[in-house]
Design an enzyme around this catalytic site. Structure first.
Site, short mmCIF file in Angstrom:
data_model
loop_
_atom_site.label_atom_id
_atom_site.label_comp_id
_atom_site.label_asym_id
_atom_site.label_seq_id
_atom_site.Cartn_x
_atom_site.Cartn_y
_atom_site.Cartn_z
N ASP A 5 0.82 -1.21 0.00
CA ASP A 5 0.00 0.00 0.00
C ASP A 5 0.86 1.27 0.00
O ASP A 5 1.93 1.28 0.61
CB ASP A 5 -0.90 -0.03 1.25
CG ASP A 5 -2.04 0.98 1.15
OD1 ASP A 5 -2.25 1.54 0.05
OD2 ASP A 5 -2.71 1.22 2.17
N HIS A 57 2.91 3.24 -9.06
CA HIS A 57 2.65 1.82 -9.34
C HIS A 57 3.87 1.19 -10.02
O HIS A 57 4.21 0.03 -9.76
CB HIS A 57 1.40 1.65 -10.20
CG HIS A 57 0.15 2.08 -9.49
ND1 HIS A 57 -0.15 1.70 -8.21
CD2 HIS A 57 -0.90 2.87 -9.89
CE1 HIS A 57 -1.32 2.24 -7.83
NE2 HIS A 57 -1.78 2.96 -8.84
N LEU A 72 10.59 -20.94 -4.22
CA LEU A 72 9.60 -20.00 -3.67
C LEU A 72 8.31 -20.12 -4.47
O LEU A 72 8.35 -20.19 -5.70
CB LEU A 72 10.11 -18.54 -3.80
CG LEU A 72 9.11 -17.45 -3.42
CD1 LEU A 72 8.95 -17.37 -1.91
CD2 LEU A 72 9.53 -16.09 -3.95
N ARG A 117 0.13 9.09 -10.56
CA ARG A 117 -0.03 7.86 -9.75
C ARG A 117 0.65 6.66 -10.40
O ARG A 117 1.20 5.80 -9.72
CB ARG A 117 -1.53 7.57 -9.54
CG ARG A 117 -2.20 8.55 -8.59
CD ARG A 117 -3.67 8.21 -8.41
NE ARG A 117 -3.87 6.92 -7.76
CZ ARG A 117 -3.85 6.73 -6.45
NH1 ARG A 117 -3.64 7.75 -5.62
NH2 ARG A 117 -4.03 5.53 -5.94
N GLY A 160 0.18 5.46 -4.47
CA GLY A 160 -0.39 6.75 -4.86
C GLY A 160 0.23 7.88 -4.04
O GLY A 160 0.61 8.93 -4.58
N ARG A 161 0.33 7.66 -2.71
CA ARG A 161 0.89 8.70 -1.83
C ARG A 161 2.38 8.94 -2.15
O ARG A 161 2.85 10.05 -2.09
CB ARG A 161 0.71 8.30 -0.36
CG ARG A 161 -0.65 8.69 0.19
CD ARG A 161 -0.97 7.95 1.44
NE ARG A 161 -1.37 6.57 1.15
CZ ARG A 161 -1.54 5.64 2.07
NH1 ARG A 161 -1.30 5.91 3.33
NH2 ARG A 161 -1.93 4.43 1.72
N SER A 183 -10.61 -6.84 -5.71
CA SER A 183 -11.90 -6.74 -6.42
C SER A 183 -12.39 -5.30 -6.39
O SER A 183 -13.02 -4.83 -7.34
CB SER A 183 -12.99 -7.60 -5.77
OG SER A 183 -12.48 -8.78 -5.28
N GLU A 184 -12.09 -4.61 -5.28
CA GLU A 184 -12.56 -3.22 -5.12
C GLU A 184 -11.75 -2.25 -6.00
O GLU A 184 -12.23 -1.17 -6.34
CB GLU A 184 -12.44 -2.78 -3.65
CG GLU A 184 -13.43 -3.47 -2.71
CD GLU A 184 -13.08 -4.92 -2.40
OE1 GLU A 184 -11.88 -5.30 -2.49
OE2 GLU A 184 -14.01 -5.70 -2.10
N GLU A 211 0.56 -13.36 12.29
CA GLU A 211 1.11 -12.16 12.94
C GLU A 211 1.00 -11.00 11.95
O GLU A 211 1.34 -11.14 10.77
CB GLU A 211 2.58 -12.37 13.31
CG GLU A 211 2.81 -13.41 14.37
CD GLU A 211 2.20 -13.04 15.72
OE1 GLU A 211 2.07 -11.83 16.00
OE2 GLU A 211 1.84 -13.96 16.47
N ARG A 243 -5.47 -2.04 8.26
CA ARG A 243 -6.71 -2.74 7.87
C ARG A 243 -6.33 -3.98 7.07
O ARG A 243 -5.24 -4.04 6.50
CB ARG A 243 -7.55 -1.87 6.91
CG ARG A 243 -8.22 -0.69 7.48
CD ARG A 243 -9.13 -0.07 6.39
NE ARG A 243 -8.38 0.43 5.25
CZ ARG A 243 -7.77 1.61 5.23
NH1 ARG A 243 -7.78 2.40 6.28
NH2 ARG A 243 -7.11 2.00 4.16
#
Ligand code: FPP
Length: 251
Positions: free
Chosen positions: A23, A40, A134, A36, A26-27, A69-70, A210, A197
């Protein structure tokens, strides 16, 4: 070529399965005055480094939340940019992944993806299926709630067909209907960018994982942050609801 680890592995507990919510692209871009897509693009490079570091430190499964999905609700140009980067990644990185012993697996709703991307995924999964260094699991068009609903529908369908008896439904059977069937549950989840989140990621699979939240934005995530998360993981006691710690006395 993978460089030498920055620190000795002996000082760290290495998660067998590491999952990452990447995450902050964008920031990162905004803070530098870039579009943006630049975030990425740098994020895709950070994902490549995370694969290298996972191999270097002996992680056996790495799951990357690459597109939820969002995320389809983002502006169409941004969706196209991210899909373009994924296409590029699959086209340009598969040979190197293969020669490093990486097995590719993709989870999520493939029907929503462009047909050429699906073809690249199928080829990548097929050509790397015997690799064991891996397992790289890319979550693409993935949402955990719909994964659980779809699993439930498939079980009910098999109940209708008489293939599954209702009394046979238990956690082990249920897990075998998830996209992650056959993949052990993550030991460690890292989320970058300071957000705390789960964002509909692996809700079933993270039950005893964890969680480590780092302030670094994903495009800046490198080996020092990777080690920082492993240190924090090493300090945790995993009891799985019991009273005994899993810690092995290293002295
Ligand atoms: C979250 O940052 C990132 C995404 C939604 C996309 C992740 C995609 C990549 C890292 C590129 C492709 C991946 C691979 C494996 C090649 P954000 O845009 O939500 O950041 P923000 O919260 O700061 O806006």
């Amino acid at each position: 070529m993978i460089s030498e680890p920055l620190i000795e592995n002996d000082n760290l507990d290495i998660p067998f399965h590491l999952a990452i919510i990447m995450d902050g692209n964008g920031r990162w871009a905004k803070s530098k005055g870039y579009p943006r897509v630049a975030g990425h693009r740098k994020g895709a490079e950070a994902a490549r480094l995370a694969v290298e570091n996972s191999i270097k430190y002996g992680v056996r499964y790495l799951t990357l939340y690459s597109f939820s999905s969002e995320n389809w609700r983002r502006p169409v140009d941004e969706v196209n940019d991210i899909m373009g980067l994924l296409r590029e990644y699959l086209l340009n990185q598969m040979n190197e992944l293969h020669s490093s012993g990486v097995r590719l697996r993709v989870i999520g709703e493939r029907d929503n993806l462009a047909s050429d991307i699906n073809l690249l995924i199928e080829e990548g999964e097929m050509s790397t299926k015997s690799n064991t260094t891996l397992e790289l699991v890319i979550a693409l068009s993935y949402g955990s709630r719909s994964e659980i609903v779809n699993a439930t529908k498939r079980i009910l369908n098999n109940v209708d067909l008489g293939v599954v008896k209702p009394r046979e439904i238990n956690e082990i059977l249920f897990e075998s209907y998830l996209d992650t069937a056959g993949i052990p549950n993550p030991d460690l989840l890292i989320r970058t960018s300071g957000e705390k989140r789960l964002s509909n990621f692996l809700l079933w699979q993270l039950a005893y994982t964890e969680l480590v939240f780092l302030d670094v934005l994903w495009p800046d995530f490198g080996e020092p942050d990777f080690i920082k998360a492993l240190f924090e993981f090493t300090q945790r006691e995993r009891r799985f609801g019991s009273i005994n710690s899993n810690k092995i006395d290293k002295n």
